[in-house]
Design a protein around this motif. Structure first.
Motif, PDB file in Angstrom:
ATOM      1  N   UNK A 147      -1.531  14.521   3.946  1.00 18.39           N
ATOM      2  CA  UNK A 147      -2.710  14.296   2.897  1.00 18.39           C
ATOM      3  C   UNK A 147      -2.148  14.117   1.585  1.00 18.39           C
ATOM      4  N   UNK A 148      -1.515  15.197   1.092  1.00 17.66           N
ATOM      5  CA  UNK A 148      -0.870  15.210  -0.098  1.00 17.66           C
ATOM      6  C   UNK A 148       0.352  13.890  -0.368  1.00 17.66           C
ATOM      7  N   UNK A 149       0.888  13.809   0.838  1.00 16.86           N
ATOM      8  CA  UNK A 149       1.847  12.854   0.804  1.00 16.86           C
ATOM      9  C   UNK A 149       1.472  11.596   0.543  1.00 16.86           C
ATOM     10  N   UNK A 150       0.118  10.973   1.162  1.00 19.35           N
ATOM     11  CA  UNK A 150      -0.653   9.956   0.842  1.00 19.35           C
ATOM     12  C   UNK A 150      -0.919   9.658  -0.380  1.00 19.35           C
ATOM     13  N   UNK A 151      -1.524  10.806  -1.160  1.00 23.82           N
ATOM     14  CA  UNK A 151      -2.086  10.666  -2.386  1.00 23.82           C
ATOM     15  C   UNK A 151      -0.725  10.251  -3.348  1.00 23.82           C
ATOM     16  N   UNK A 152       0.316  11.240  -3.099  1.00 24.19           N
ATOM     17  CA  UNK A 152       1.378  10.917  -4.005  1.00 24.19           C
ATOM     18  C   UNK A 152       2.220   9.437  -3.939  1.00 24.19           C
ATOM     19  N   UNK A 153       1.938   9.009  -2.698  1.00 24.93           N
ATOM     20  CA  UNK A 153       2.494   7.741  -2.411  1.00 24.93           C
ATOM     21  C   UNK A 153       1.604   6.822  -3.168  1.00 24.93           C
ATOM     22  N   UNK A 154       0.157   7.110  -3.277  1.00 19.36           N
ATOM     23  CA  UNK A 154      -0.381   6.203  -3.926  1.00 19.36           C
ATOM     24  C   UNK A 154      -0.445   6.179  -5.013  1.00 19.36           C
ATOM     25  N   UNK A 155       0.116   7.317  -5.945  1.00 24.93           N
ATOM     26  CA  UNK A 155       0.203   7.450  -7.208  1.00 24.93           C
ATOM     27  C   UNK A 155       1.439   6.762  -7.659  1.00 24.93           C
ATOM     28  N   UNK A 156       2.417   6.852  -6.985  1.00 25.61           N
ATOM     29  CA  UNK A 156       3.583   6.061  -7.257  1.00 25.61           C
ATOM     30  C   UNK A 156       3.503   4.323  -7.300  1.00 25.61           C
ATOM     31  N   UNK A 157       2.410   3.896  -6.712  1.00 27.15           N
ATOM     32  CA  UNK A 157       2.091   2.584  -6.944  1.00 27.15           C
ATOM     33  C   UNK A 157       1.922   2.384  -8.464  1.00 27.15           C
ATOM     34  N   UNK A 158       1.257   3.233  -9.078  1.00 24.03           N
ATOM     35  CA  UNK A 158       1.032   2.989 -10.711  1.00 24.03           C
ATOM     36  C   UNK A 158       2.545   3.563 -11.417  1.00 24.03           C
ATOM     37  N   UNK A 159       2.775   4.945 -10.956  1.00 22.47           N
ATOM     38  CA  UNK A 159       3.992   5.322 -11.544  1.00 22.47           C
ATOM     39  C   UNK A 159       5.311   5.670 -10.684  1.00 22.47           C
ATOM     40  N   UNK A 160       5.866   4.386 -10.439  1.00 22.24           N
ATOM     41  CA  UNK A 160       7.068   4.135  -9.389  1.00 22.24           C
ATOM     42  C   UNK A 160       8.122   5.195  -9.832  1.00 22.24           C
ATOM     43  N   UNK A 161       8.359   5.480 -11.419  1.00 19.69           N
ATOM     44  CA  UNK A 161       9.601   6.322 -11.384  1.00 19.69           C
ATOM     45  C   UNK A 161       9.127   7.832 -11.543  1.00 19.69           C
ATOM     46  N   UNK A 162       7.978   8.014 -11.169  1.00 19.24           N
ATOM     47  CA  UNK A 162       7.499   9.575 -11.012  1.00 19.24           C
ATOM     48  C   UNK A 162       7.862  10.128  -9.687  1.00 19.24           C
ATOM     49  N   UNK A 163       8.637  11.334  -9.689  1.00 21.31           N
ATOM     50  CA  UNK A 163       8.884  12.028  -8.485  1.00 21.31           C
ATOM     51  C   UNK A 163       8.245  13.461  -8.078  1.00 21.31           C
ATOM     52  N   UNK A 164       8.171  13.794  -6.987  1.00 24.53           N
ATOM     53  CA  UNK A 164       7.747  15.043  -6.778  1.00 24.53           C
ATOM     54  C   UNK A 164       8.350  16.133  -6.307  1.00 24.53           C
ATOM     55  N   UNK A 165       8.387  17.381  -6.349  1.00 25.98           N
ATOM     56  CA  UNK A 165       8.853  18.517  -5.613  1.00 25.98           C
ATOM     57  C   UNK A 165       7.732  19.275  -5.023  1.00 25.98           C
ATOM     58  N   UNK A 166       7.961  19.700  -3.920  1.00 28.94           N
ATOM     59  CA  UNK A 166       6.696  20.518  -3.290  1.00 28.94           C
ATOM     60  C   UNK A 166       7.405  21.946  -2.694  1.00 28.94           C
ATOM     61  N   UNK A 167       6.810  22.936  -3.040  1.00 34.63           N
ATOM     62  CA  UNK A 167       7.059  24.182  -2.483  1.00 34.63           C
ATOM     63  C   UNK A 167       5.943  24.691  -1.789  1.00 34.63           C
ATOM     64  N   UNK A 168       6.099  25.382  -0.618  1.00 38.72           N
ATOM     65  CA  UNK A 168       5.072  26.039   0.062  1.00 38.72           C
ATOM     66  C   UNK A 168       4.900  27.623  -0.332  1.00 38.72           C
ATOM     67  N   UNK A 169       3.705  27.866  -0.887  1.00 39.60           N
ATOM     68  CA  UNK A 169       3.693  29.216  -1.247  1.00 39.60           C
ATOM     69  C   UNK A 169       2.355  29.871  -0.702  1.00 39.60           C
ATOM     70  N   UNK A 170       2.186  31.094  -0.215  1.00 41.39           N
ATOM     71  CA  UNK A 170       1.144  31.687   0.096  1.00 41.39           C
ATOM     72  C   UNK A 170       0.166  31.727  -0.919  1.00 41.39           C
ATOM     73  N   UNK A 171      -1.264  31.871  -0.608  1.00 42.20           N
ATOM     74  CA  UNK A 171      -2.255  31.991  -1.763  1.00 42.20           C
ATOM     75  C   UNK A 171      -1.900  33.569  -2.170  1.00 42.20           C
TER      76      UNK A 171
END
Length: 422
Positions: free
Chosen positions: A56-80
């Motif tokens: 789900x987050x992948x989809x939203x970040x992909x959609x965001x890249x349609x506006x900001x094509x040079x923006x990249x993301x890193x993601x780390x899983x961390x427990x609450x």
């Protein structure tokens, strides 16, 4: 979002070629979002979240890249439980996943790490779902979806046995009796959670909507205890008649997730007590179940019909997203939250994750149509702060202790719970 322990990414070449132009053209194409920052700047946003696979987050970040094509993301899983420690060691994190549990506990310090999102337009989101993330007058997070508790139902099994979906307590008990007579253990769920989640909606909805009951509960008055007694008597009825089995429930995974889903897909469980987070993982596990592949069946998700004229419905915001106070890229982090909060994207977040959306005016996913039908509700409540993490934990503990015989009567169990509401 591509993951590498951390993750991601460059947007596709097509997005760069088509959408590297002016923001006005992008707004026409998408309709509900207009970039405020330089869309050609190269920025990496660091996000931490609770999930390993987060399509789900992948989809939203992909959609965001349609506006900001040079923006990249890193993601780390961390427990609450590890989030604050992680942030102390990695202060530059931009966006973080949060939960109402850690944002609203009596000793919570996490809200102080979250930026005020007042500038973010949240008008597309159910205002009640925003309340638990509004702390000390500031919007500290945007909920990604809503959490509901109920039961997954093998509707094919019911139809095969000539039974209909129950809609109130008496119908439910009649269906349970018929299933028991046919050799089923009708209600199944992990021993640590099954009794709390069978009854959670009715209790919490009443506390949220009945001011007199809440006041009596807070004062530990006899009238509040009297109202709780039938809930424990209901649990007695289920256990005494063999409609659920403690021995079987003890074999189910405590986290009520992967193994429990596969157990349900064996096709012999009429009612599996769970919440929408567990339902979100069901579709992708159909292919992992040999039993389901050999004998597929239809299933749905409903509230437990514990009410005289329908179900008590209790809803609360699920996990949310916040901007870190010490974010390395605060402007772009806020821009991403502003994008996420639009109706289309927040609805996408819920739908792709497979949980009920918090977007206003959205059509529910098919599996949630029953739980979002007004006709099925006797009482509906959204938690806007009445039900604290401490109250929730106490209900799970008391119902489990009651099943284990640590209380000698429904009255004593009721008193045991009310001590937390005070």
């Amino acid at each position: 979002m591509k993951k590498r322990g951390m993750c991601r990414l460059l947007a596709g070449l097509l997005a760069v070629l088509l959408l590297s132009g002016a923001a006005g053209k992008q707004e026409t194409a998408e309709g509900d979002f207009s970039p405020r920052l330089n869309t050609r700047t190269s920025v990496q946003l660091e996000i931490v979240g609770f999930f390993g696979n987060f399509e789900a987050l992948d989809q939203v970040t992909d959609d965001f890249n349609a506006y900001y094509p040079n923006l990249t993301f890193s993601y780390e899983q961390v427990g609450g439980k590890d989030l604050e420690t992680y942030l102390a060691l990695n202060p530059g994190v931009d966006v973080m996943m949060v939960s109402t549990e850690f944002m609203n506990a009596g000793n919570a310090t996490l809200p102080a790490r979250c930026r005020d999102l007042t500038e973010v337009d949240v008008s597309d989101i159910d205002p009640q779902m925003l309340e638990l993330y509004r702390i000390d007058g500031a919007q500290k997070a945007v909920p990604m979806a809503q959490k509901v508790t109920g039961m997954a139902v093998n509707t094919t099994l019911l139809e095969k046995e000539g039974l209909s979906m129950p809609t109130d307590t008496q119908e439910f008990l009649s269906v349970l009796a018929a299933l028991k007579e046919k050799g089923y253990t009708p209600i199944q769920g992990p021993a640590e959670k099954v009794y709390a989640e069978l009854t959670l909606d009715s209790l919490f909805a009443a506390l949220c909507t009945d001011a007199a009951f809440l006041e009596a509960a807070q004062k530990n008055e006899q009238s509040a205890a009297d109202r709780l007694v039938p809930i424990f008597q209901f649990l007695d009825t289920l256990r005494d008649n063999g409609y659920t089995d403690d021995g079987l429930n003890a074999t189910l995974p405590k986290d009520n997730y992967d193994g429990a889903i596969l157990h349900f897909f064996e096709g012999k469980t009429p009612f599996w007590i769970c919440d929408s987070e567990k339902v979100s993982g069901m579709k992708k596990r159909e292919s992992k179940s040999e039993a389901f592949q050999a004998s597929p069946f239809a299933y749905s998700f409903v509230y437990v019909p514990f009410g005289e004229a329908g179900s008590y419905v209790y809803q609360e915001p699920w996990f949310g997203f916040a901007v870190n106070r010490d974010a390395a890229n605060p402007e772009y982090a806020m821009e991403f939250l502003r994008f996420l909060a639009t109706g289309r994207e927040i609805d996408t977040m819920g739908k792709v994750k497979g949980v009920p959306s918090v977007a206003l005016g959205t059509d529910p996913a098919e599996i949630y149509r029953n739980v979002e039908s007004p006709e099925a509700m006797e009482c509906r409540a959204v938690n806007t702060g009445v039900i604290t993490p401490e109250i929730t934990a106490r209900w799970y503990a008391v119902t489990r202790d009651y099943a284990d015989g640590k209380y000698d009567s429904p009255e004593s169990a009721a008193r045991g719970f009310l001590s937390a509401v005070e």
